[in-house]
Design a protein around this motif. Structure first.
Motif, PDB file in Angstrom:
ATOM      1  N   ASN A 134       4.653  14.513  46.928  1.00 25.58           N
ATOM      2  CA  ASN A 134       3.904  14.218  45.999  1.00 25.58           C
ATOM      3  C   ASN A 134       4.389  14.303  45.102  1.00 25.58           C
ATOM      4  O   ASN A 134       4.783  15.187  44.442  1.00 25.58           O
ATOM      5  N   TRP A 135       4.761  13.144  43.810  1.00 26.80           N
ATOM      6  CA  TRP A 135       4.974  13.517  42.680  1.00 26.80           C
ATOM      7  C   TRP A 135       4.242  12.887  41.909  1.00 26.80           C
ATOM      8  O   TRP A 135       3.744  11.462  41.908  1.00 26.80           O
ATOM      9  N   LYS A 136       4.156  13.387  40.826  1.00 24.98           N
ATOM     10  CA  LYS A 136       3.632  12.938  39.003  1.00 24.98           C
ATOM     11  C   LYS A 136       4.622  13.163  38.310  1.00 24.98           C
ATOM     12  O   LYS A 136       5.392  14.094  38.070  1.00 24.98           O
ATOM     13  N   GLU A 137       5.689  12.230  37.859  1.00 25.76           N
ATOM     14  CA  GLU A 137       6.294  12.160  36.400  1.00 25.76           C
ATOM     15  C   GLU A 137       5.754  13.020  35.241  1.00 25.76           C
ATOM     16  O   GLU A 137       6.816  13.951  34.732  1.00 25.76           O
ATOM     17  N   ASP A 138       4.603  12.239  34.644  1.00 20.93           N
ATOM     18  CA  ASP A 138       4.029  13.033  33.748  1.00 20.93           C
ATOM     19  C   ASP A 138       2.521  12.904  33.352  1.00 20.93           C
ATOM     20  O   ASP A 138       2.024  12.541  34.764  1.00 20.93           O
ATOM     21  N   ALA A 139       1.896  13.676  32.370  1.00 14.05           N
ATOM     22  CA  ALA A 139       0.988  14.252  32.608  1.00 14.05           C
ATOM     23  C   ALA A 139      -0.106  12.587  32.720  1.00 14.05           C
ATOM     24  O   ALA A 139      -1.177  12.627  33.246  1.00 14.05           O
ATOM     25  N   ALA A 140       1.023  11.367  32.164  1.00 15.93           N
ATOM     26  CA  ALA A 140       0.329  10.141  32.099  1.00 15.93           C
ATOM     27  C   ALA A 140       0.768   9.600  33.259  1.00 15.93           C
ATOM     28  O   ALA A 140       0.008   8.527  33.798  1.00 15.93           O
ATOM     29  N   ALA A 141       0.787   9.595  33.872  1.00 14.38           N
ATOM     30  CA  ALA A 141       1.662   9.161  35.237  1.00 14.38           C
ATOM     31  C   ALA A 141       0.832   9.352  35.809  1.00 14.38           C
ATOM     32  O   ALA A 141       0.081  10.295  36.064  1.00 14.38           O
ATOM     33  N   LYS A 142       0.664   8.133  37.684  1.00 16.58           N
ATOM     34  CA  LYS A 142      -0.332   8.397  38.218  1.00 16.58           C
ATOM     35  C   LYS A 142       0.781   9.239  39.452  1.00 16.58           C
ATOM     36  O   LYS A 142       1.668   8.837  39.451  1.00 16.58           O
ATOM     37  N   THR A 143      -0.242  10.200  40.437  1.00 13.43           N
ATOM     38  CA  THR A 143       0.579  10.330  41.840  1.00 13.43           C
ATOM     39  C   THR A 143       1.150   9.454  42.639  1.00 13.43           C
ATOM     40  O   THR A 143       0.568   8.882  43.077  1.00 13.43           O
TER      41      THR A 143
END
Length: 257
Positions: free
Chosen positions: A101-110
């Motif tokens: 489960n990866w989320k690149e930054d605060a604005a991105a979706k997981t």
């Protein structure tokens, strides 16, 4: 939300094994301190439970990682949070599969992905365990082939690990190790330079692309040096550091993040 994230890094039960603490300093090409790493582990050995705190140059923590071995020491599970960018990761390696489960930054979706876990797979700091497990082969000049997981890309990359030669590192007998890919893969560099101590095979130095984004959103080239061995420290210190609130930004310094 912050408290919920913090609880991910707290163990459910205390252990009698000693807590060991070590530090590393990451510098940029111009010699400026980019960040510091504080490594904690419960007991000795590559299968030990581990925590890593990443500190701004002024000492405030901005990121945290918790690693546990559920099977192979070279393929640990871990949780990761970088408060500055909002980047988070959960990597669970067990039963022959890896759940990402990866989320690149605060604005991105997981983004979620499920991958098989091959026998030659390496995850995160499990790379050190792989080097130590194949130390004799490397010292004999053999080339080690591994599949290195890059969670942000949600795939494995083939890497070749080979001994370069013996060196002296800050007065210590050591070995220079090279890690190489066949080509560039975005932020994944084709070559890393590592130094391991002869006496205990611990990592002394890493030179290559950092897995931490800087203030510009880039993954800078850094040199991380671990000059001192990890030493036993009291549980109260570990708990105090683990419960520090992560800061959303570091104070700007020359060449820092």
């Amino acid at each position: 939300m912050r408290m919920a994230c913090l609880l991910l890094f707290l163990p459910f039960m205390a252990s009698a094994a000693p807590l060991l603490r070590g530090e590393g300093v990451a510098t940029t090409r111009d010699g400026a301190v980019a960040y510091r790493e504080v490594h904690w582990q419960r007991g000795a050995g590559d299968a030990a439970e581990r925590w890593v705190h990443y500190l701004c140059p002024d000492g405030q923590p901005f990121a945290r990682k918790h690693m546990q071995v559920n099977g192979s020491a070279q393929a640990p599970s871990y949780r990761w949070e970088d408060r500055r960018s909002g980047q988070t990761a959960s990597v669970a390696a067990t039963g022959g599969v890896v759940q990402l489960n990866w989320k690149e930054d605060a604005a991105a979706k997981t983004r979620a992905q499920r991958l098989p876990l091959p026998a030659d797979a390496v995850i995160d700091a499990g790379f050190d365990a792989a080097v130590r497990a194949h130390w004799q082969q490397l010292m004999q000049g053999e080339r080690l082939s591994l599949q290195f997981l890059v969670p942000g890309r949600q795939r494995y990359y083939p890497v070749q690990v080979q001994r370069v030669g013996s060196i002296r590192w800050q007065g210590l007998d050591a070995q220079s190790i090279q890690v190489q890919l066949d080509a560039w893969y975005g932020v994944v560099a084709p070559r890393l330079a590592l130094v391991y101590a002869d006496a205990d095979r611990r990592l002394l130095e890493f030179h290559g692309t950092s897995n931490l984004r800087d203030a510009r959103g880039d993954y800078p080239v850094v040199t991380v040096r671990f000059a001192q061995k990890a030493v036993e420290r009291p549980q109260a210190q570990w708990q105090a550091e683990l419960q520090q609130v992560l800061v959303p930004r570091c104070i700007a310094t020359r060449g820092g993040s």
